[in-house]
Design an enzyme around this catalytic site. Sequence first.
Site, PDB file in Angstrom:
ATOM      1  N   SER A 158       1.187  -1.470   0.034  1.00 51.81           N
ATOM      2  CA  SER A 158       0.142   0.047  -0.164  1.00 51.81           C
ATOM      3  C   SER A 158       0.913   1.392  -0.313  1.00 51.81           C
ATOM      4  O   SER A 158       2.001   1.597  -0.600  1.00 51.81           O
ATOM      5  CB  SER A 158      -0.745   0.597   0.807  1.00 51.81           C
ATOM      6  OG  SER A 158      -1.766   0.847   0.710  1.00 51.81           O
TER       7      SER A 158
ATOM      8  N   ASP B 199     -10.024  -5.691  -4.417  1.00 51.72           N
ATOM      9  CA  ASP B 199      -9.297  -4.526  -3.738  1.00 51.72           C
ATOM     10  C   ASP B 199     -10.606  -3.259  -3.235  1.00 51.72           C
ATOM     11  O   ASP B 199     -10.449  -2.629  -4.532  1.00 51.72           O
ATOM     12  CB  ASP B 199      -7.331  -3.725  -3.987  1.00 51.72           C
ATOM     13  CG  ASP B 199      -7.181  -3.121  -2.626  1.00 51.72           C
ATOM     14  OD1 ASP B 199      -7.716  -2.640  -2.377  1.00 51.72           O
ATOM     15  OD2 ASP B 199      -6.056  -3.583  -3.276  1.00 51.72           O
TER      16      ASP B 199
ATOM     17  N   HIS C 134      -8.076  -5.451   0.598  1.00 50.03           N
ATOM     18  CA  HIS C 134      -6.740  -5.158   0.357  1.00 50.03           C
ATOM     19  C   HIS C 134      -5.416  -4.785   1.790  1.00 50.03           C
ATOM     20  O   HIS C 134      -4.705  -5.487   1.293  1.00 50.03           O
ATOM     21  CB  HIS C 134      -6.894  -3.417   1.103  1.00 50.03           C
ATOM     22  CG  HIS C 134      -6.108  -2.318   0.737  1.00 50.03           C
ATOM     23  ND1 HIS C 134      -5.135  -2.373  -0.436  1.00 50.03           N
ATOM     24  CD2 HIS C 134      -5.044  -1.963   2.172  1.00 50.03           C
ATOM     25  CE1 HIS C 134      -3.974  -1.544   0.397  1.00 50.03           C
ATOM     26  NE2 HIS C 134      -4.066  -0.619   1.739  1.00 50.03           N
TER      27      HIS C 134
END
Length: 282
Positions: A153, A222, A251
């Site tokens: 991320s 996601d 995610h």
Amino acid sequence: MLPWLRRLLIASIAAVLFWTIALMIFENQFIYFPEKYPKGPYDQARSIPGLRECWITTPDGIKIHAWFAPAESARATLVISHGNAGNISHRYLLLRSLQKHRYHVLMYDYRGYGRSEGTPSEDGIYIDGRAAFDYVLTLPGVDSAHTFLWGTSLGGAVAVDVAIHRPVAGVILESTFTSAKDVARVFYPFLPVQYFLQTKLNSIDKIRTLHVPVLVVHGSHDTIIPVGFGRQLFQAANEPKEFYEISGADHDDTFFVGGEEYFDRIDRFVVSALPASSALRK
């Protein structure tokens, strides 16, 4: 124009202006969500075999906290830059799983996270990432030819930035994005915040300058960072590169949903990126 329609238009404009200004003023608070020690499963993490507490002083004098988990007969070293929320203790299961798969792992907290000093910022987390990479090379049995950067991320932007400043064996990008402006367009589609953002996190341009092996990992479902961002990064990256889409993963659950295949893909990528008959010294 009808009075009620005029009032609605004025209220809408006022709301857009209010939230745009708020996002401009409190930009970092909308990007970084650190949890400070002792929040998090620190006690559970200490059960990881051989886990070492590490303190790294950055070039600008900030002391950041890291964990190093050594592995028996390690095939490579992974330096992990995590996402924008929580701290390293929330990733201890991944750390332990990678150690079991014969990787030395250094996982660190950005400034302002966990036990690290300071306050997070874009320039600051880049400095932290480079300092963590430099530190791991001082440990016995670790060298840059066998060291991979792993970014999840927000950490993907850090990993890409470090990779353009340091010699690395390869880069693993998981559930990450192209740039801060692109993410802003997804999160705030009705606000023009992308035109005022000071934060860039511009991985899409930086990755075009990289010439090391890249593995992009993304969950097909996601809901935070759409998989399309991962595909765009993959398309922009130079060869050799691989794209691994995990069917059904969101995610934060990629390695849970991916299961053993997830680690098999990591293993194959690492082996393909390293020189033949390559192995880390103990």
